[in-house]
Design an enzyme around this catalytic site. Structure first.
Site, PDB file in Angstrom:
ATOM      1  N   GLY A  92       0.819  -1.203   0.000  1.00  0.00           N
ATOM      2  CA  GLY A  92       0.000   0.000   0.000  1.00  0.00           C
ATOM      3  C   GLY A  92       0.846   1.243   0.000  1.00  0.00           C
ATOM      4  O   GLY A  92       2.013   1.202   0.378  1.00  0.00           O
ATOM      5  N   PRO A  93       0.239   2.351  -0.410  1.00  0.00           N
ATOM      6  CA  PRO A  93       0.972   3.615  -0.448  1.00  0.00           C
ATOM      7  C   PRO A  93       1.440   4.026   0.952  1.00  0.00           C
ATOM      8  O   PRO A  93       0.910   3.534   1.949  1.00  0.00           O
ATOM      9  CB  PRO A  93      -0.043   4.615  -1.000  1.00  0.00           C
ATOM     10  CG  PRO A  93      -1.305   3.892  -1.233  1.00  0.00           C
ATOM     11  CD  PRO A  93      -1.148   2.478  -0.864  1.00  0.00           C
ATOM     12  N   PRO A  94       2.419   4.912   1.038  1.00  0.00           N
ATOM     13  CA  PRO A  94       2.933   5.342   2.334  1.00  0.00           C
ATOM     14  C   PRO A  94       1.841   5.948   3.216  1.00  0.00           C
ATOM     15  O   PRO A  94       0.960   6.633   2.710  1.00  0.00           O
ATOM     16  CB  PRO A  94       3.970   6.411   1.982  1.00  0.00           C
ATOM     17  CG  PRO A  94       4.254   6.248   0.547  1.00  0.00           C
ATOM     18  CD  PRO A  94       3.102   5.565  -0.077  1.00  0.00           C
ATOM     19  N   GLY A 114      -1.020   2.869   6.939  1.00  0.00           N
ATOM     20  CA  GLY A 114      -1.177   2.097   8.165  1.00  0.00           C
ATOM     21  C   GLY A 114      -0.604   0.691   8.110  1.00  0.00           C
ATOM     22  O   GLY A 114      -1.055  -0.176   8.852  1.00  0.00           O
ATOM     23  N   LYS A 115       0.397   0.455   7.280  1.00  0.00           N
ATOM     24  CA  LYS A 115       0.978  -0.888   7.191  1.00  0.00           C
ATOM     25  C   LYS A 115       1.674  -1.252   8.506  1.00  0.00           C
ATOM     26  O   LYS A 115       1.429  -2.309   9.073  1.00  0.00           O
ATOM     27  CB  LYS A 115       1.970  -0.957   6.022  1.00  0.00           C
ATOM     28  CG  LYS A 115       1.316  -0.730   4.670  1.00  0.00           C
ATOM     29  CD  LYS A 115       2.294  -0.860   3.532  1.00  0.00           C
ATOM     30  CE  LYS A 115       3.336   0.241   3.493  1.00  0.00           C
ATOM     31  NZ  LYS A 115       2.772   1.584   3.221  1.00  0.00           N
ATOM     32  N   THR A 116       2.541  -0.349   8.949  1.00  0.00           N
ATOM     33  CA  THR A 116       3.252  -0.593  10.197  1.00  0.00           C
ATOM     34  C   THR A 116       2.270  -0.724  11.354  1.00  0.00           C
ATOM     35  O   THR A 116       2.376  -1.609  12.196  1.00  0.00           O
ATOM     36  CB  THR A 116       4.246   0.550  10.460  1.00  0.00           C
ATOM     37  OG1 THR A 116       5.014   0.768   9.287  1.00  0.00           O
ATOM     38  CG2 THR A 116       5.154   0.224  11.608  1.00  0.00           C
ATOM     39  N   HIS A 135     -15.576   2.873 -17.175  1.00  0.00           N
ATOM     40  CA  HIS A 135     -14.840   1.605 -17.175  1.00  0.00           C
ATOM     41  C   HIS A 135     -15.709   0.491 -16.606  1.00  0.00           C
ATOM     42  O   HIS A 135     -15.817  -0.590 -17.176  1.00  0.00           O
ATOM     43  CB  HIS A 135     -13.607   1.704 -16.261  1.00  0.00           C
ATOM     44  CG  HIS A 135     -12.451   2.453 -16.838  1.00  0.00           C
ATOM     45  ND1 HIS A 135     -11.901   2.143 -18.044  1.00  0.00           N
ATOM     46  CD2 HIS A 135     -11.718   3.485 -16.334  1.00  0.00           C
ATOM     47  CE1 HIS A 135     -10.867   2.961 -18.272  1.00  0.00           C
ATOM     48  NE2 HIS A 135     -10.748   3.793 -17.250  1.00  0.00           N
ATOM     49  N   GLU A 158     -14.455   6.621 -14.258  1.00  0.00           N
ATOM     50  CA  GLU A 158     -14.400   5.296 -13.643  1.00  0.00           C
ATOM     51  C   GLU A 158     -15.707   4.541 -13.821  1.00  0.00           C
ATOM     52  O   GLU A 158     -15.707   3.328 -14.027  1.00  0.00           O
ATOM     53  CB  GLU A 158     -14.049   5.405 -12.153  1.00  0.00           C
ATOM     54  CG  GLU A 158     -12.670   5.976 -11.858  1.00  0.00           C
ATOM     55  CD  GLU A 158     -11.542   5.240 -12.569  1.00  0.00           C
ATOM     56  OE1 GLU A 158     -11.632   4.013 -12.728  1.00  0.00           O
ATOM     57  OE2 GLU A 158     -10.574   5.903 -12.990  1.00  0.00           O
TER      58      GLU A 158
HETATM   59  P1  ADP Z   1       2.859   2.971   6.611  1.00  0.00           P
HETATM   60  O1  ADP Z   1       3.657   1.995   7.399  1.00  0.00           O
HETATM   61  O2  ADP Z   1       1.818   2.319   5.748  1.00  0.00           O
HETATM   62  O3  ADP Z   1       3.653   3.952   5.829  1.00  0.00           O
HETATM   63  P2  ADP Z   1       2.035   3.775   9.208  1.00  0.00           P
HETATM   64  O4  ADP Z   1       1.474   2.502   9.692  1.00  0.00           O
HETATM   65  O5  ADP Z   1       3.388   4.133   9.670  1.00  0.00           O
HETATM   66  O6  ADP Z   1       2.009   3.831   7.615  1.00  0.00           O
HETATM   67  O7  ADP Z   1       1.006   4.918   9.517  1.00  0.00           O
HETATM   68  C1  ADP Z   1       1.407   6.197   9.881  1.00  0.00           C
HETATM   69  C2  ADP Z   1       0.454   6.760  10.898  1.00  0.00           C
HETATM   70  O8  ADP Z   1      -0.791   7.069  10.294  1.00  0.00           O
HETATM   71  C3  ADP Z   1       0.144   5.776  11.994  1.00  0.00           C
HETATM   72  O9  ADP Z   1       1.009   5.945  13.060  1.00  0.00           O
HETATM   73  C4  ADP Z   1      -1.271   6.120  12.391  1.00  0.00           C
HETATM   74  O10 ADP Z   1      -1.284   7.033  13.430  1.00  0.00           O
HETATM   75  C5  ADP Z   1      -1.858   6.768  11.166  1.00  0.00           C
HETATM   76  N1  ADP Z   1      -2.764   5.850  10.489  1.00  0.00           N
HETATM   77  C6  ADP Z   1      -2.602   5.314   9.260  1.00  0.00           C
HETATM   78  N2  ADP Z   1      -3.651   4.522   8.939  1.00  0.00           N
HETATM   79  C7  ADP Z   1      -4.489   4.535   9.985  1.00  0.00           C
HETATM   80  C8  ADP Z   1      -5.744   3.908  10.267  1.00  0.00           C
HETATM   81  N3  ADP Z   1      -6.341   3.099   9.391  1.00  0.00           N
HETATM   82  N4  ADP Z   1      -6.320   4.145  11.455  1.00  0.00           N
HETATM   83  C9  ADP Z   1      -5.722   4.944  12.357  1.00  0.00           C
HETATM   84  N5  ADP Z   1      -4.548   5.562  12.167  1.00  0.00           N
HETATM   85  C10 ADP Z   1      -3.923   5.390  10.989  1.00  0.00           C
HETATM   86 ZN    ZN Z   2      -9.186   5.089 -16.854  1.00  0.00          ZN
HETATM   87 MG    MG Z   3       5.692   2.101   7.690  1.00  0.00          MG
END
Ligand code: ADP
Ligand code: ZN
Ligand code: MG
Length: 612
Positions: free
Chosen positions: A202-204, A207-209, A428, A425
């Site tokens: 997923g994009p930066p 919330g991956k981490t 499509h 969209e």
């Molecule tokens: P990634 O690892 O995808 O780049 P992070 O997990 O580090 O992103 O997310 C950065 C911050 O954004 C998190 O610390 C959180 O506070 C906030 N965040 C992102 N997605 C969510 C979500 N779905 N719900 C709550 N907070 C979120």
């Molecule tokens: Zn298109």
């Molecule tokens: Mg991250």
């Protein structure tokens, strides 16, 4: 040299001074009166002295009234010699008891050792100081093979799924991992293999981490966090040994989660880089693969990796038994954005009449991290105005602040852009739903993703290795669906279709030159070679005449127009439905498969055959 050295020297000097001070102020027993040697001799001759004690060069005389006199003699000569020189006779001396004592402990030793100790102390200190610098400085010679892994295991600020807003499907998928870590018996009883690797894509800032930590929090297991770029540092071979170390640590703490952030830093396709094959990244990657293969059935370590560049990952990473589970995280839609705002409002003082909905409406394309930042900016705004609570106006103001922020690449689009994207969209999606040979629509969204305004996700119903001509034509029609809609509805065209067009002409060209689907029959044109240095590049050697080249071009254009007119026909006939889908998209931003299918079903749409 610097502060530390200065401090060391001042400490040494302080210690020295205090020792001297102690030494000099050490009180001798029943403080004697200091006198000259001559006056002691006088007392001796008067018969007044009852005892003489000699300690080093100090002479103490006890008088008949028990008082003590003290003096020092010349250190070259002995006591008898010194007294005799001053005229004390042998007889007089014989009548007085004389004790010769060793010099007493502390002052004696201090006097002997201190002069030789101080240079030693200084040299030792310098050595110690230099060693410390060498270690903490660039070389870190003793610890470079250890992983610099962080352990997040504090149950105090444990993160669970309730801290992650939205992402319902993603949580659902990860629930399985949580369940496995919690109740392994259930799975082992059935002979099920443990899940090993999960790849979060997923994009930066989506919330991956956060999600990975939440999995650990839900399962109540240790969470080891390492960033892939840390692996590849200065020394060759460090990456591999760090990997080994990290896996060993995680295994020791099993059940546990090992999180590898930004795995694309090492997981790039092997052999695709400049500068030779066996570089550091490659060895590190190999080590990860070896470690993951080496997990025995009951080592309950789940490896979660995250990346925003799935396109560059090595295929070997994605094979079964490695990172075979993929969880896709998207930028949040309007409802999720509202939920994320709510989560990050939990620790802030908010005015009662705050409404997050209008904020969510105005922030398409914001990631979770952007929204967190927005809430924070709002609190700063409020503080700057000396308010006690964050008000709606602060939230609205901070939208722009975040938009203009240095790292923000996405932007919220205007009302007009939103409308164009929604129709594009919808076009499509409608063409896809109208054609029997097209892949069904899984999701339609107007939330920007990369360059394109929105996207329509179509997935084949079954795994497919073969594709037919009709399916290709249907694909082309779907691809032109966006373009044709813009033309039909707005009587204008936008740049939003450019990617569609280039993919479409690519497909059409391959149909003619590679798959023998054009008028030339079973023939291919152009010799393609895969070049593995410089990314994965294809070079094509032209092995046909210019006349044929011209004919190929007309044939390609025939396929393109086939797809295009098919799309146009469908959209013209089903304009009503197109409008409905577009309006719904503008309202909800994202339509999941079920919502989209419901719209289609209501209109009793008939699927069409592709005719050539
Ligand atoms: P990634 O690892 O995808 O780049 P992070 O997990 O580090 O992103 O997310 C950065 C911050 O954004 C998190 O610390 C959180 O506070 C906030 N965040 C992102 N997605 C969510 C979500 N779905 N719900 C709550 N907070 C979120
Ligand atoms: Zn298109
Ligand atoms: Mg991250």
């Amino acid at each position: 040299m610097n502060k530390q050295l200065l401090r060391y020297f001042s400490i040494t000097i302080l210690v020295f001074i205090s020792i001297v001070f102690l030494f000099s102020s050490f009180p001798p027993t029943s403080s004697p009166q200091e006198v000259s040697l001559g006056s002691i001799v006088e007392r001796i001759e008067q018969g007044d002295v009852t005892e003489l004690v000699v300690e080093g060069d100090t002479i103490r005389a006890t008088l008949s009234d028990d008082s003590i006199l003290e003096t020092r003699k010349d250190s070259q000569s002995g006591i008898f010699e010194s007294l005799a020189q001053l005229g004390v006779t042998q007889e007089t001396l014989r009548s007085i008891p004389i004790t010769i004592q060793d010099e007493s402990g502390f002052s004696y030793w201090a006097g002997i050792l201190l002069p030789s100790l101080i240079p030693l102390l200084i040299i030792g200190g310098l050595l110690w100081f230099m060693m410390r610098r060498a270690q903490s400085g660039a070389s870190q010679a003793l610890t470079f093979g250890k992983s610099t892994m962080k352990l997040f295991n504090s149950f105090k600020n444990k993160i669970t799924f309730s801290d992650v807003a939205g992402l319902a499907e993603e949580k659902q998928e990860l629930m399985e991992i949580v369940d496995f870590l919690k109740n392994p018996q259930k799975y082992e009883g059935l002979g099920a293999q443990s899940p090993r690797g999960v790849l979060l894509l997923g994009p930066p800032g989506t919330g991956k981490t956060l999600l990975a930590r939440a999995v650990a929090g839900e399962a109540g297991v240790p969470f080891f966090h390492m960033s892939a770029s840390e692996f590849v540092e200065m020394f060759v071979g460090v990456g591999a040994s760090r990997t080994r170390d990290a896996f060993a640590t995680a295994k020791k703490a099993a059940p546990s989660i090992l999180f590898i952030d930004e795995i694309d830093a090492i997981g790039r396709e092997r052999g695709a880089g400049l500068g030779g094959g066996h570089d550091e990244r490659e060895q590190t990657l190999n080590q990860i693969l070896v470690e993951m293969d080496g997990f025995d059935k009951d080592s309950r370590v789940v490896v979660i990796a995250a990346t925003n560049r799935p396109d560059v990952l090595d295929k070997a990473l994605l094979r079964p038994g490695r990172f075979d589970r993929h969880v896709l995280l998207d930028l949040p839609d309007i409802n999720d954005r509202e939920a994320i705002l709510r989560i990050h409002a939990r620790n802030k003082a908010l005015a009662k009449d705050i409404d997050f909905r209008p904020i969510a409406v105005r922030t398409p394309g914001f990631s979770g991290a952007d929204l967190e930042n927005l809430m924070n900016e709002a609190a700063i705004f409020a503080a700057r105005k000396n308010k006690k609570q964050v008000e709606q106006s602060d939230l609205l103001e901070s939208i722009e602040k975040v938009l203009l922020g240095p790292e923000k690449r996405n932007r919220a689009f205007s009302k007009m852009e939103r409308e164009v994207t929604a129709y594009h969209e919808a076009g499509h999606a409608l063409v896809a739903a109208s054609l029997k040979h097209a892949d069904p629509v899984h999701k339609v969204s107007i939330i920007s993703r990369g360059h394109a305004g929105g996207y329509t996700l179509k997935l084949p119903t079954e795994d497919r290795y073969l594709k037919t001509r009709k399916q290709f034509i249907a694909d082309l029609a779907v691809m032109f669906g966006g373009y044709a809609t813009e033309e039909l509805i707005f009587n204008d065209l936008s740049t939003g279709a450019s990617n569609d067009l280039s993919v479409a002409s690519d497909i059409a060209r391959k149909m003619v030159t590679k798959y023998g689907m054009g008028k030339f029959g079973p023939m291919t044109f152009g010799k393609t070679q895969e070049m593995v240095f410089l990314g994965k590049e294809m070079t094509t050697e032209k092995n046909y005449s210019d006349v044929i080249a011209h004919e190929i071009d007309t044939e390609v254009s025939r396929f393109i127009h086939l797809g295009y007119s098919l799309a146009k026909d469908i959209l013209k006939k089903r304009k009503k439905l197109l409008e409905i889908i577009a309006q719904e998209l503008m309202k909800k931003e994202t339509l999941e498969k079920e919502e989209f299918d419901a719209l289609i079903e209501k209109s009793k749409l008939k699927q069409l055959e592709v005719t050539l």
